[in-house]
Scaffold this motif. Sequence first.
Motif, PDB file in Angstrom:
ATOM      1  N   SER A  65       0.815  -1.229   0.000  1.00 34.94           N
ATOM      2  CA  SER A  65       0.000   0.000   0.000  1.00 34.94           C
ATOM      3  C   SER A  65       0.842   1.271   0.000  1.00 34.94           C
ATOM      4  N   SER A  66       2.110   1.160   0.388  1.00 30.18           N
ATOM      5  CA  SER A  66       2.986   2.339   0.386  1.00 30.18           C
ATOM      6  C   SER A  66       3.651   2.556  -0.962  1.00 30.18           C
ATOM      7  N   LEU A  67       3.365   1.674  -1.920  1.00 32.57           N
ATOM      8  CA  LEU A  67       3.884   1.748  -3.285  1.00 32.57           C
ATOM      9  C   LEU A  67       5.406   1.909  -3.344  1.00 32.57           C
ATOM     10  N   PRO A  68       6.139   0.918  -2.834  1.00 34.90           N
ATOM     11  CA  PRO A  68       7.589   0.930  -3.048  1.00 34.90           C
ATOM     12  C   PRO A  68       7.900   0.721  -4.524  1.00 34.90           C
ATOM     13  N   ALA A  69       9.167   0.815  -4.878  1.00 32.83           N
ATOM     14  CA  ALA A  69       9.569   0.737  -6.287  1.00 32.83           C
ATOM     15  C   ALA A  69       9.112  -0.564  -6.945  1.00 32.83           C
ATOM     16  N   GLU A  70       9.198  -1.685  -6.211  1.00 31.90           N
ATOM     17  CA  GLU A  70       8.781  -2.960  -6.784  1.00 31.90           C
ATOM     18  C   GLU A  70       7.295  -2.970  -7.105  1.00 31.90           C
ATOM     19  N   ALA A  71       6.488  -2.384  -6.229  1.00 29.07           N
ATOM     20  CA  ALA A  71       5.045  -2.343  -6.469  1.00 29.07           C
ATOM     21  C   ALA A  71       4.725  -1.507  -7.695  1.00 29.07           C
ATOM     22  N   ILE A  72       5.367  -0.360  -7.829  1.00 30.22           N
ATOM     23  CA  ILE A  72       5.146   0.497  -9.000  1.00 30.22           C
ATOM     24  C   ILE A  72       5.540  -0.244 -10.270  1.00 30.22           C
ATOM     25  N   PHE A  73       6.687  -0.912 -10.239  1.00 32.42           N
ATOM     26  CA  PHE A  73       7.173  -1.632 -11.406  1.00 32.42           C
ATOM     27  C   PHE A  73       6.220  -2.769 -11.775  1.00 32.42           C
ATOM     28  N   GLY A  74       5.781  -3.529 -10.769  1.00 34.76           N
ATOM     29  CA  GLY A  74       4.859  -4.633 -11.023  1.00 34.76           C
ATOM     30  C   GLY A  74       3.519  -4.150 -11.559  1.00 34.76           C
ATOM     31  N   ASN A  75       3.010  -3.055 -11.018  1.00 31.71           N
ATOM     32  CA  ASN A  75       1.760  -2.490 -11.525  1.00 31.71           C
ATOM     33  C   ASN A  75       1.909  -2.038 -12.980  1.00 31.71           C
ATOM     34  N   MET A  76       3.055  -1.450 -13.303  1.00 34.09           N
ATOM     35  CA  MET A  76       3.306  -1.031 -14.682  1.00 34.09           C
ATOM     36  C   MET A  76       3.355  -2.236 -15.621  1.00 34.09           C
ATOM     37  N   LEU A  77       3.947  -3.321 -15.146  1.00 35.70           N
ATOM     38  CA  LEU A  77       3.963  -4.550 -15.944  1.00 35.70           C
ATOM     39  C   LEU A  77       2.548  -5.037 -16.202  1.00 35.70           C
ATOM     40  N   GLY A  78       1.709  -4.998 -15.180  1.00 36.88           N
ATOM     41  CA  GLY A  78       0.316  -5.411 -15.353  1.00 36.88           C
ATOM     42  C   GLY A  78      -0.409  -4.556 -16.372  1.00 36.88           C
ATOM     43  N   ILE A  79      -0.202  -3.243 -16.310  1.00 39.20           N
ATOM     44  CA  ILE A  79      -0.824  -2.343 -17.278  1.00 39.20           C
ATOM     45  C   ILE A  79      -0.332  -2.655 -18.684  1.00 39.20           C
ATOM     46  N   LEU A  80       0.947  -2.970 -18.820  1.00 39.06           N
ATOM     47  CA  LEU A  80       1.502  -3.250 -20.146  1.00 39.06           C
ATOM     48  C   LEU A  80       0.942  -4.549 -20.730  1.00 39.06           C
ATOM     49  N   THR A  81       0.643  -5.532 -19.886  1.00 43.04           N
ATOM     50  CA  THR A  81       0.004  -6.738 -20.409  1.00 43.04           C
ATOM     51  C   THR A  81      -1.385  -6.425 -20.959  1.00 43.04           C
ATOM     52  N   VAL A  82      -2.064  -5.466 -20.333  1.00 38.66           N
ATOM     53  CA  VAL A  82      -3.373  -5.032 -20.849  1.00 38.66           C
ATOM     54  C   VAL A  82      -3.194  -4.332 -22.191  1.00 38.66           C
ATOM     55  N   VAL A  83      -2.179  -3.474 -22.307  1.00 37.90           N
ATOM     56  CA  VAL A  83      -1.912  -2.760 -23.558  1.00 37.90           C
ATOM     57  C   VAL A  83      -1.626  -3.758 -24.677  1.00 37.90           C
ATOM     58  N   PHE A  84      -0.763  -4.725 -24.410  1.00 40.37           N
ATOM     59  CA  PHE A  84      -0.424  -5.724 -25.430  1.00 40.37           C
ATOM     60  C   PHE A  84      -1.662  -6.502 -25.866  1.00 40.37           C
ATOM     61  N   SER A  85      -2.435  -6.982 -24.911  1.00 34.00           N
ATOM     62  CA  SER A  85      -3.632  -7.765 -25.231  1.00 34.00           C
ATOM     63  C   SER A  85      -4.645  -6.930 -26.005  1.00 34.00           C
ATOM     64  N   THR A  86      -4.796  -5.664 -25.640  1.00 37.87           N
ATOM     65  CA  THR A  86      -5.722  -4.785 -26.346  1.00 37.87           C
ATOM     66  C   THR A  86      -5.298  -4.602 -27.797  1.00 37.87           C
ATOM     67  N   LEU A  87      -4.001  -4.463 -28.035  1.00 40.55           N
ATOM     68  CA  LEU A  87      -3.503  -4.328 -29.406  1.00 40.55           C
ATOM     69  C   LEU A  87      -3.754  -5.606 -30.207  1.00 40.55           C
ATOM     70  N   VAL A  88      -3.558  -6.758 -29.580  1.00 41.67           N
ATOM     71  CA  VAL A  88      -3.831  -8.030 -30.263  1.00 41.67           C
ATOM     72  C   VAL A  88      -5.307  -8.124 -30.635  1.00 41.67           C
ATOM     73  N   PHE A  89      -6.187  -7.843 -29.679  1.00 40.20           N
ATOM     74  CA  PHE A  89      -7.622  -7.888 -29.957  1.00 40.20           C
ATOM     75  C   PHE A  89      -8.005  -6.861 -31.022  1.00 40.20           C
ATOM     76  N   GLY A  90      -7.366  -5.696 -30.994  1.00 44.97           N
ATOM     77  CA  GLY A  90      -7.656  -4.680 -31.994  1.00 44.97           C
ATOM     78  C   GLY A  90      -7.286  -5.138 -33.390  1.00 44.97           C
ATOM     79  N   ILE A  91      -6.132  -5.777 -33.530  1.00 44.64           N
ATOM     80  CA  ILE A  91      -5.711  -6.298 -34.834  1.00 44.64           C
ATOM     81  C   ILE A  91      -6.665  -7.384 -35.309  1.00 44.64           C
ATOM     82  N   LEU A  92      -7.065  -8.256 -34.421  1.00 45.65           N
ATOM     83  CA  LEU A  92      -7.959  -9.356 -34.794  1.00 45.65           C
ATOM     84  C   LEU A  92      -9.359  -8.868 -35.155  1.00 45.65           C
TER      85      LEU A  92
END
Length: 247
Positions: free
Chosen positions: A193-220
Amino acid sequence: MGSRGSFYMTYGLCVSSGLTCLIMVVFWNWRWRGGFAWDGTEAQFNWHPVLMIAGMLVLYGLAAVLFRVPWGWSHEKRTWKLLHAGLMLAALALAAVGLHAAFHVHSTLNIPSMFSLHSWVGMSAVVTFAWQWILGLLSFLLPCSAPLLGRYMKGLHVWTGQAVLMLTLAACISGINEQLSFALDGVGASAYSSLPAEAIFGNMLGILTVVFSTLVFGILSKANWRRPAANTNEEAAPILLREETRP
């Protein structure tokens, strides 16, 4: 910008975001989770998120949009079908090793398995993917595959493929969240909950998986980015037949 220009721009973003996902998950586990090993310790478990994202998300997603690449439209489709099937098999193999890494560590360290929503969704994705690949092999590749079966299964194959990607995305997001919650389960500066560097990095990774999947669905989803229809018999014929036996 023309249709092909728009496609290649979107496709470039898709490939770039997928590769970035892979780089980020490797860096996360190397920088904060103790690196990699194959000795039954937590360092072995770190292979699980890397291999699952590499196989079930990135390689799977790129293989799913393979037929949309205009460069391949002038080539015989059976070559691309074989490449598509090979990439999907490689993705399934990476997922199998990733699952083994997790279950082996859980068994060695006496950690319960298959109790969380992440594990249920993730296993559903892998099992559905395995059945989809087997049905695709029986419907489209083998000499015994009936053309009528191939035409009937094509729509189901596409629909199931998109369902697998949705399940994989859900598993990735829940898995990242679960790992961060376990790793940062505490109070003070290291708490999630204090958002240390690892938490920020992991959350960004999660957002990027959404971006990638959205692009795949958009192409399809873009009708004008689909490969032009070929001869009906050629489309439905099993592609592992010898050339002289093909219609």
